[in-house]
Every structure is written in structure tokens, then in C-alpha cells.
Design an enzyme around this catalytic site. Structure first.
Site, short mmCIF file in Angstrom:
data_model
loop_
_atom_site.label_atom_id
_atom_site.label_comp_id
_atom_site.label_asym_id
_atom_site.label_seq_id
_atom_site.Cartn_x
_atom_site.Cartn_y
_atom_site.Cartn_z
N HIS A 8 18.50 0.13 -26.11
CA HIS A 8 19.30 1.30 -26.45
C HIS A 8 19.72 2.09 -25.21
O HIS A 8 19.21 1.89 -24.10
CB HIS A 8 18.52 2.22 -27.38
CG HIS A 8 17.28 2.75 -26.72
ND1 HIS A 8 17.30 3.80 -25.83
CD2 HIS A 8 16.01 2.35 -26.79
CE1 HIS A 8 16.09 4.04 -25.39
NE2 HIS A 8 15.27 3.16 -25.96
N GLU A 82 9.88 0.26 -31.19
CA GLU A 82 9.14 0.16 -29.94
C GLU A 82 7.65 -0.04 -30.18
O GLU A 82 7.11 0.34 -31.24
CB GLU A 82 9.38 1.43 -29.10
CG GLU A 82 8.73 1.43 -27.72
CD GLU A 82 9.19 0.30 -26.82
OE1 GLU A 82 8.84 -0.85 -27.10
OE2 GLU A 82 9.90 0.60 -25.82
#
Length: 231
Positions: A8, A82
Site C-alpha cells: 500500500h 499485516e
């Protein structure tokens, strides 16, 4: 299947070097939006059949410009988030960062039962990330898909699942915001590395040299220089 794993865009936590892994997570900085906006042109000419993102806001914001450009929806998939920082969430001190990094290294050397306190074990991480990729692959056996995910998750999963990869080399791969790993294969036959783009897809001019988040050596040996590995 061609799998394009993209980290990202930059977040405020990347700037300050914080271990930021909880939901929903922060949005993007101005630079992060610029990094995301550069992705469509960088991938011009690439076949893309679908676009996936994790449940964290920053991956969906990063995927949005590409989705608009290709007239595709961003599909959110559980499991692509994550690696959890657990009790180290939002810490930026060296002790926390080193602990996070060394735990990931132990996972890659087979010690997958080790758990990040308050977070997850290697067994749990690989199970949920494998399940997410497997589900995506089952829908695109002969296709090409973009998955927008996170720095530590991409690096650790790729290092563990790519065939013919030297883990000592993989431990030193960098992946800046909107960097990309391109893989080919499938969960049954295995995955091969096609290319590793450490710089932002829009070019090195979109790096932030002042940010504390320089995701180098995310699973390096104890004693190696440690820099913030997550995002």
C-alpha cells in the site's frame, strides 16, 4: 496465474516508524495518495482480471485509482492484513521493532509456533494468508490479479512460499510503499518469482527519504541493522 502483490501507499505511521497493524488502520498521506495515483500508468499494458485488498483502509485506498482506471471493483479479502504487532502495536522503539523482526525470522527458519505476544504465531499467519491467496487463485486459475497488501506480510509470505529462493537473499529484499512482487504459479504447483520491484511503481521520485519507515531486512539475522518493517 500471475499474482501482482503490491504494498500500500505511505501512511502517517510509516512516516513516524510505528508498528501499525490493527484495524481499520490509518489512511494515506499526501504522498501515499500520489503513490496510489501513479499505479495505473505504471501497470498500463498489464492484464488485470481482478483487484483485491486487505480489510485495512490503506490497502483499499491504494487500490482505488487502479480499480477506477480498469472499471473493476476492489474486493476485500480477510487474511491479507499485516502481521499483527500484538502488544507492540504503535510502538516505534528499537526493542519492539527488533522483536517483531526476529519473530518473523524464526518463522522462516521453521519455528512457526513462536507467537508475537498479544498477536499471532507463524502457524496462524501462514494459515490465514495462504487461505486468502488460495481463495483468490481458485477464481483466477489462468488469470492475472492484483493484491494490495502489506510490507511485512508480503515479504514473509513470499520468502516462505517462493520456490528456489535463498532465504538469506530474501531477508535483504526491500519493499517501499507501492513496491511490487510479481509471482507466477498456483498454490498446488507452487510459486515462482517473476520480478521484485522494490521502488514505488511510480518511480523512485515517490520515495520519502525522510520517513522512518524504510522496510529493509524485515527478517534479517539478529544483529543486522533493523528498520521499521511493517505497513
Amino acid at each position: 496465474m500471475k499474482l501482482l502483490l503490491i504494498r500500500h501507499g505511505q501512511t502517517p505511521s510509516n512516516v513516524i516508524g510505528a508498528l501499525d497493524t490493527a484495524r481499520p488502520g490509518p489512511g494515506l498521506t499526501g504522498l501515499g495518495h500520489a503513490q496510489a495515483a501513479a499505479i495505473p500508468a505504471a501497470l498500463q499494458g498489464e492484464r488485470i482480471d481482478a483487484i483485491y485488498a486487505s480489510p485495512l483502509v490503506r490497502t483499499q485506498l491504494t487500490a482505488a485509482p487502479l480499480a477506477e482506471d480498469r472499471s473493476l471493483d476492489v474486493q476485500v479479502v480477510e487474511g491479507l492484513e499485516e502481521i499483527s504487532a500484538g502488544d507492540w502495536e504503535m510502538h516505534s522503539d528499537r526493542e519492539a521493532v527488533e522483536g517483531y523482526v526476529r519473530t518473523a525470522r524464526r518463522w522462516l527458519t521453521g519455528d512457526v509456533d513462536v507467537t508475537i505476544e498479544g498477536g499471532e504465531s507463524g502457524t496462524e499467519f501462514f494459515a490465514r494468508y495462504d487461505a486468502a491467496i488460495d481463495a483468490i487463485a481458485s477464481n483466477h486459475q489462468d488469470g492475472a490479479v492484483v493484491v494490495v497488501s502489506h510490507g511485512a506480510a508480503i515479504r514473509v509470505w513470499a520468502a516462505a512460499r517462493l520456490q528456489g529462493i535463498d532465504l538469506d537473499d530474501a531477508a535483504h529484499w526491500r519493499l517501499y510503499n507501492t513496491g511490487m512482487a510479481v509471482l507466477d504459479g498456483d498454490p498446488d504447483a507452487g510459486w515462482q518469482l517473476v520480478s521484485w520491484h522494490q521502488d514505488p511503481l511510480g518511480g523512485a521520485d515517490l520515495e520519502d527519504p525522510e520517513a522512518l519507515d524504510v522496510p529493509a531486512e524485515p527478517v534479517g539475522e539478529p544483529g543486522d541493522p533493523v528498520e521499521t518493517p511493517t505497513g
